[in-house]
Design a protein around this motif. Structure first.
Motif, PDB file in Angstrom:
ATOM      1  N   THR A 201       0.915  -1.194   0.056  1.00 16.03           N
ATOM      2  CA  THR A 201       0.055   0.083  -0.040  1.00 16.03           C
ATOM      3  C   THR A 201       0.840   1.323   0.105  1.00 16.03           C
ATOM      4  OG1 THR A 201      -0.272   0.147   2.506  1.00 16.03           O
ATOM      5  CG2 THR A 201      -1.792  -1.222   1.141  1.00 16.03           C
ATOM      6  N   PRO A 202       0.450   2.397  -0.674  1.00 19.12           N
ATOM      7  CA  PRO A 202       1.261   3.567  -0.312  1.00 19.12           C
ATOM      8  C   PRO A 202       1.667   3.940   0.768  1.00 19.12           C
ATOM      9  CG  PRO A 202      -0.495   3.798  -2.116  1.00 19.12           C
ATOM     10  CD  PRO A 202      -0.775   2.460  -1.401  1.00 19.12           C
ATOM     11  N   ALA A 203       0.706   3.903   1.703  1.00 19.34           N
ATOM     12  CA  ALA A 203       0.655   4.298   2.902  1.00 19.34           C
ATOM     13  C   ALA A 203       1.781   3.479   3.884  1.00 19.34           C
ATOM     14  CB  ALA A 203      -0.441   4.611   3.837  1.00 19.34           C
ATOM     15  N   ASN A 204       1.493   2.045   3.678  1.00 23.46           N
ATOM     16  CA  ASN A 204       2.211   1.400   4.727  1.00 23.46           C
ATOM     17  C   ASN A 204       3.473   0.484   4.146  1.00 23.46           C
ATOM     18  OD1 ASN A 204       0.502   1.934   6.864  1.00 23.46           O
ATOM     19  ND2 ASN A 204      -0.661   0.618   6.432  1.00 23.46           N
ATOM     20  N   GLU A 205       3.727   0.847   2.853  1.00 28.13           N
ATOM     21  CA  GLU A 205       4.660   0.221   1.791  1.00 28.13           C
ATOM     22  C   GLU A 205       4.310  -1.569   1.832  1.00 28.13           C
ATOM     23  OE1 GLU A 205       7.073   1.523  -0.012  1.00 28.13           O
ATOM     24  OE2 GLU A 205       6.474   3.722   0.872  1.00 28.13           O
ATOM     25  N   PHE A 206       4.965  -2.230   2.548  1.00 25.22           N
ATOM     26  CA  PHE A 206       4.794  -3.695   2.173  1.00 25.22           C
ATOM     27  C   PHE A 206       3.852  -3.925   3.520  1.00 25.22           C
ATOM     28  CE2 PHE A 206       8.443  -3.173  -0.529  1.00 25.22           C
ATOM     29  CZ  PHE A 206       8.154  -3.498  -1.626  1.00 25.22           C
ATOM     30  N   ALA A 207       2.628  -4.513   3.297  1.00 29.58           N
ATOM     31  CA  ALA A 207       1.984  -4.952   4.208  1.00 29.58           C
ATOM     32  C   ALA A 207       0.767  -5.746   3.809  1.00 29.58           C
ATOM     33  CB  ALA A 207       1.167  -3.519   4.907  1.00 29.58           C
ATOM     34  N   PHE A 208       0.326  -6.703   4.362  1.00 28.00           N
ATOM     35  CA  PHE A 208      -0.863  -7.580   4.064  1.00 28.00           C
ATOM     36  C   PHE A 208      -2.189  -6.867   3.980  1.00 28.00           C
ATOM     37  CE2 PHE A 208      -4.196 -10.741   4.923  1.00 28.00           C
ATOM     38  CZ  PHE A 208      -4.082 -11.500   3.766  1.00 28.00           C
ATOM     39  N   TRP A 209      -2.978  -7.108   2.984  1.00 30.12           N
ATOM     40  CA  TRP A 209      -4.284  -6.285   2.937  1.00 30.12           C
ATOM     41  C   TRP A 209      -5.241  -7.056   2.065  1.00 30.12           C
ATOM     42  CZ3 TRP A 209      -4.066  -1.717   5.340  1.00 30.12           C
ATOM     43  CH2 TRP A 209      -5.241  -0.630   5.327  1.00 30.12           C
ATOM     44  N   PRO A 210      -6.398  -7.452   2.907  1.00 27.41           N
ATOM     45  CA  PRO A 210      -7.413  -8.249   2.268  1.00 27.41           C
ATOM     46  C   PRO A 210      -8.059  -7.389   1.213  1.00 27.41           C
ATOM     47  CG  PRO A 210      -7.281  -8.532   4.662  1.00 27.41           C
ATOM     48  CD  PRO A 210      -6.620  -7.435   4.354  1.00 27.41           C
ATOM     49  N   ARG A 211      -8.275  -7.958  -0.036  1.00 28.26           N
ATOM     50  CA  ARG A 211      -9.071  -7.390  -0.893  1.00 28.26           C
ATOM     51  C   ARG A 211     -10.592  -7.749  -1.302  1.00 28.26           C
ATOM     52  NH1 ARG A 211      -5.574  -4.170  -4.281  1.00 28.26           N
ATOM     53  NH2 ARG A 211      -7.094  -3.660  -5.323  1.00 28.26           N
ATOM     54  N   GLY A 212     -10.862  -8.839  -0.809  1.00 28.10           N
ATOM     55  CA  GLY A 212     -12.128  -9.484  -1.178  1.00 28.10           C
ATOM     56  C   GLY A 212     -12.065 -10.994  -1.475  1.00 28.10           C
ATOM     57  N   GLY A 213     -13.120 -11.469  -2.305  1.00 32.05           N
ATOM     58  CA  GLY A 213     -13.088 -12.519  -2.923  1.00 32.05           C
ATOM     59  C   GLY A 213     -13.817 -12.654  -4.157  1.00 32.05           C
ATOM     60  N   SER A 214     -13.399 -13.767  -4.881  1.00 36.70           N
ATOM     61  CA  SER A 214     -13.781 -14.134  -6.263  1.00 36.70           C
ATOM     62  C   SER A 214     -14.060 -15.507  -6.443  1.00 36.70           C
ATOM     63  CB  SER A 214     -12.669 -13.626  -7.256  1.00 36.70           C
ATOM     64  OG  SER A 214     -12.027 -12.427  -7.227  1.00 36.70           O
ATOM     65  N   LEU A 215     -15.073 -15.709  -7.718  1.00 33.83           N
ATOM     66  CA  LEU A 215     -15.372 -16.978  -7.877  1.00 33.83           C
ATOM     67  C   LEU A 215     -15.135 -16.785  -9.653  1.00 33.83           C
ATOM     68  CD1 LEU A 215     -18.718 -17.821  -6.218  1.00 33.83           C
ATOM     69  CD2 LEU A 215     -16.494 -18.600  -5.669  1.00 33.83           C
ATOM     70  N   GLN A 216     -14.713 -17.862 -10.190  1.00 28.27           N
ATOM     71  CA  GLN A 216     -14.551 -17.828 -11.618  1.00 28.27           C
ATOM     72  C   GLN A 216     -14.707 -19.103 -12.186  1.00 28.27           C
ATOM     73  OE1 GLN A 216      -9.961 -16.837 -12.644  1.00 28.27           O
ATOM     74  NE2 GLN A 216     -10.137 -18.674 -13.943  1.00 28.27           N
ATOM     75  N   ALA A 217     -15.252 -19.010 -13.487  1.00 28.06           N
ATOM     76  CA  ALA A 217     -15.806 -20.218 -14.309  1.00 28.06           C
ATOM     77  C   ALA A 217     -14.924 -20.000 -15.807  1.00 28.06           C
ATOM     78  CB  ALA A 217     -17.309 -20.164 -14.602  1.00 28.06           C
ATOM     79  N   GLU A 218     -14.535 -21.123 -16.258  1.00 30.73           N
ATOM     80  CA  GLU A 218     -13.683 -21.113 -17.342  1.00 30.73           C
ATOM     81  C   GLU A 218     -14.060 -22.309 -18.258  1.00 30.73           C
ATOM     82  OE1 GLU A 218      -9.190 -20.780 -19.233  1.00 30.73           O
ATOM     83  OE2 GLU A 218      -9.505 -21.323 -17.230  1.00 30.73           O
ATOM     84  N   PHE A 219     -14.386 -21.916 -19.599  1.00 29.54           N
ATOM     85  CA  PHE A 219     -14.109 -23.153 -20.699  1.00 29.54           C
ATOM     86  C   PHE A 219     -12.950 -23.122 -21.309  1.00 29.54           C
ATOM     87  CE2 PHE A 219     -18.818 -22.508 -19.475  1.00 29.54           C
ATOM     88  CZ  PHE A 219     -19.270 -23.708 -19.280  1.00 29.54           C
TER      89      PHE A 219
END
Length: 361
Positions: A201-219
């Motif tokens: 992150t720009p404020a904390n430089e290197f830091a773990f940051w949750p962004r959310g969740g995703s579901l993906q479907a692919e053929f």
């Protein structure tokens, strides 16, 4: 007298033909039984003994034990076999597999969509019976070849040289294309579930940051050396305030729609557009780790790469772990300064860690 001689000749011809067919069937059975005698032998590159065999070494030794003369490598076996269609395959024929334009694997066809082969990777290695419907074999299947002619009259059958194998250099010349065996298309359905996060992150430089969740479907279509597909991903983001109010969600979602390219069974590239609804589409969102407001442009682009572990059989499907890295472009919201390079990197890159379930269709 003349008719008696004609009848006798016809009878002898029928008898010889029947014996030839029986000999061919017996030779096929002998070839398969000689191969099965090595089941359980471990895989070893370049090996041709019970201490270890590679794929072509196994077929070479099984053929030798059955009295059939074959060359040593899979590519040479391809060259001396007679190309047949899948509908013509019989137990005792050979099945070939390719990576790109090079023959990479060979097995002995057993019927019922199964083969006897020496596998170097996967849940079981060494000389085993494998199903051709397994995702890897299905995606790399090249063609079938015959080395035991149905009219063979002795156990010393020698295959007839036909068309040459694909060149290892991957030449696209017309002569190479005309001699290629036909690779049959197959379709895989991949379903992925991700936890999205960032480590900068720009404020904390290197830091773990949750962004959310995703579901993906692919053929995914397995037809060419680079296997294409189409992917849709449903992403539900966690809003990122500077004071880290975890759990504050947008009343919205992102929907990337992408074309995919699989270089092999472990690496995939994709690119496409991101459709957004709700708050993301109508209002700015907070720049990750700061209080600055940003928003994606209309129809923002996305591109990324996924890395996948070897698939493991889970009943009738296959599972693997996936690490995905993607980039989506954002811009500063109206009334805010243009985004700096650090802000662009922090907001644009997303890491997604999850699982993939693959189902052959």
């Amino acid at each position: 007298m003349k008719y008696k001689k004609l009848f006798l000749n016809v009878f002898i011809l029928i008898l010889i033909s029947g014996n030839c067919a029986f000999a061919a069937d017996s030779l096929r059975d002998t070839f398969i039984q000689c191969g099965k005698a090595y089941m359980g032998v471990p895989y070893r590159e370049g090996g041709t003994t019970r201490s270890g065999m590679d794929c072509s070494g196994f077929v070479y030794v099984a053929a030798r034990d059955a009295g059939i003369s074959l060359p040593r490598t899979a590519a040479e076996m391809y060259r001396v076999s007679t190309r047949i269609s899948d509908s013509e395959r019989k137990a005792g024929d050979l099945v070939f597999f390719a990576v790109g334009s090079s023959i990479s694997h060979v097995g002995i066809y057993l019927g019922n969509n199964q083969m006897l082969n020496s596998a170097s990777d996967g849940p079981r290695t060494g000389v085993v019976i494998s199903k051709l419907s397994e995702p890897y074999w299905q995606s790399h299947y090249y063609c079938a070849g015959r080395i035991i002619n149905d009219g063979a009259s002795s156990s010393s059958s020698k295959p007839t040289t036909t068309t040459p194998a694909p060149s290892s250099s991957g030449s696209n010349s017309s002569s190479s294309n005309s001699s290629r065996g036909k690779k049959h298309a197959s379709v895989l359905f991949n379903f992925n579930g991700y936890f999205d996060w960032s480590f900068y992150t720009p404020a904390n430089e290197f830091a773990f940051w949750p962004r959310g969740g995703s579901l993906q479907a692919e053929f995914q279509l397995n037809l060419w050396p680079i296997n294409p597909g189409i992917m849709v991903r449903y992403t539900y983001p966690i809003q990122s305030y500077s004071n880290f109010e975890f759990g504050t969600l947008f009343n919205s979602f992102n929907l990337p729609v992408c074309l995919t390219i699989h270089l092999n069974k472990y690496v995939e590239f994709y690119a496409g557009v991101v459709l957004s609804t709700g708050t993301v589409a109508s209002q700015p969102q907070t720049l990750i780790g700061t209080e600055k407001m940003v928003q994606p442009p209309i129809f923002p682009g996305i591109f990324g790469v996924s890395f996948q572990t070897p698939r493991v059989r889970l009943g009738s499907v296959y599972g693997s772990l996936v690490q995905d890295i993607s980039y989506t472009h954002y811009k500063a919201a109206e009334g805010y300064d243009n985004m700096t390079f650090k802000e662009t990197i922090a907001q644009g890159f997303t890491f997604s860690t999850g699982i993939s379930i693959t189902l052959p269709l």
